[in-house]
Design a protein around this motif. Sequence first.
Motif, short mmCIF file in Angstrom:
data_model
loop_
_atom_site.label_atom_id
_atom_site.label_comp_id
_atom_site.label_asym_id
_atom_site.label_seq_id
_atom_site.Cartn_x
_atom_site.Cartn_y
_atom_site.Cartn_z
N UNK A 60 20.66 40.67 6.15
CA UNK A 60 21.04 40.93 7.54
C UNK A 60 20.44 42.27 7.95
N UNK A 61 20.53 42.58 9.22
CA UNK A 61 19.98 43.85 9.67
C UNK A 61 20.66 45.00 8.93
N UNK A 62 21.98 44.87 8.72
CA UNK A 62 22.66 46.00 8.05
C UNK A 62 22.34 46.04 6.56
N UNK A 63 22.14 44.87 5.93
CA UNK A 63 21.79 44.94 4.49
C UNK A 63 20.38 45.46 4.28
N UNK A 64 19.57 45.44 5.34
CA UNK A 64 18.20 45.96 5.23
C UNK A 64 18.13 47.45 5.59
N UNK A 65 19.26 48.00 6.02
CA UNK A 65 19.28 49.42 6.37
C UNK A 65 19.44 50.26 5.11
N UNK A 66 18.73 51.37 5.07
CA UNK A 66 18.87 52.30 3.94
C UNK A 66 18.02 51.96 2.73
N UNK A 67 17.12 50.96 2.85
CA UNK A 67 16.32 50.60 1.67
C UNK A 67 14.87 51.10 1.77
N UNK A 68 14.51 51.65 2.93
CA UNK A 68 13.12 52.07 3.16
C UNK A 68 12.59 52.99 2.06
N UNK A 69 13.42 53.90 1.62
CA UNK A 69 12.95 54.94 0.69
C UNK A 69 13.19 54.58 -0.79
N UNK A 70 13.82 53.44 -1.02
CA UNK A 70 14.16 53.08 -2.41
C UNK A 70 12.96 52.52 -3.18
N UNK A 71 12.81 52.94 -4.42
CA UNK A 71 11.78 52.37 -5.28
C UNK A 71 12.21 50.99 -5.77
N UNK A 72 11.35 50.32 -6.54
CA UNK A 72 11.69 49.00 -7.08
C UNK A 72 11.84 47.97 -5.98
N UNK A 73 12.61 46.91 -6.27
CA UNK A 73 12.85 45.87 -5.26
C UNK A 73 14.30 45.43 -5.29
N UNK A 74 14.93 45.41 -4.14
CA UNK A 74 16.35 45.01 -4.08
C UNK A 74 16.51 43.53 -4.45
#
Length: 345
Positions: A60-74
Amino acid sequence: MSKKKRPQKIGILTAGGDCPGINAAIRGVGKTAIVKYGMEVIGLCDGFLGLINKEYITLTESSLSGILTLGGTILGTSREKPFKNNKGKKDISKPALMVEHYEQLGLDCLVCIGGNGTQKTAHLLSQEGLNVIGIPKTIDNDVWGTDITFGFDSAVNIATEAIDRLHSTANSHKRIMVIELMGHNAGWLALYSGVAGGGDVILIPEIQYNENIIKDYLLKRSRENKPYSIVVVAEGIKIPSKEKSAGNYIARRINQITGLDTRVTVLGYIQRGGTPSPMDRILASKFGATAANMIVDRDYGKMVSQKNGDITSVPLAEVAGKTRLVERNNTLLVRAKEMGTCFGI
Ligand code: F6P
């Protein structure tokens, strides 16, 4: 106006080795698909295994928030090759299951984020009738059909910093410092970070090195009172089959043939880890958003790419099964040679 319904539901998967920027690409596809087009988006878990096992999460839009800077893959990743069985032979039982699950999930398109292997599988899936779009990622920068992949810039930064840090010990101890970087088939990472880090010798898989040339070069530097040398080695250079590490082998040989004190560092997975560089975040976001726009245009069977600074796309059929290698006339290679860097030739 076309009466066809706009694509409504898409799946995203990430396959192959992880690299910085994958989450930024997932976010780019997902947010554009949701915010701009009102699509439903799911993320398939662990690469192609997610479609084989029908394992997924809703994005969802909210689950995609805050992942821009994370390494690896969610979403997790794997090196699953669905068109091959465990003996490496062609087998279409898993692809048949994937087609069935794609239909059961009601997907209009599958976005495959990955390197060369992933793009090859993406092409085979499109031949099975799935609507597929590829997005190239890898620290190796060796995907055919694009000038650059995200992950590469971050890895160049990490590797360059590592080389920078080797200079001080090399200088203090008057040693040869060998550093082994990733790159099984292609030497992009060793070439770029080698030049950026001031490597004296750079060895890449595309160029067959001559030991005597390296020996003469290092001994000449020593005679000229240059107290140390940095040797950057891509892991995929040719070494005897019984040897396990290119860096260790080259360091040992240099010590044997020159008598100079030599040490080795194998940088390993650190090169693939951590937060993406700003350039990778931007490239991954552009690739991701472009993929979502291509879905709406039903521009399937293609991989998003960057050519001469522009974002474009290439048919997966052209990409599949190829590797983009460093060519002998590569500008950076030629300029570095002109400045006196040794490539073992
Ligand atoms: O992602 C590409 C790469 O980094 C290669 O350079 C390296 O040889 C390979 O992955 C190793 O990854 P793994 O151990 O995950 O298969």
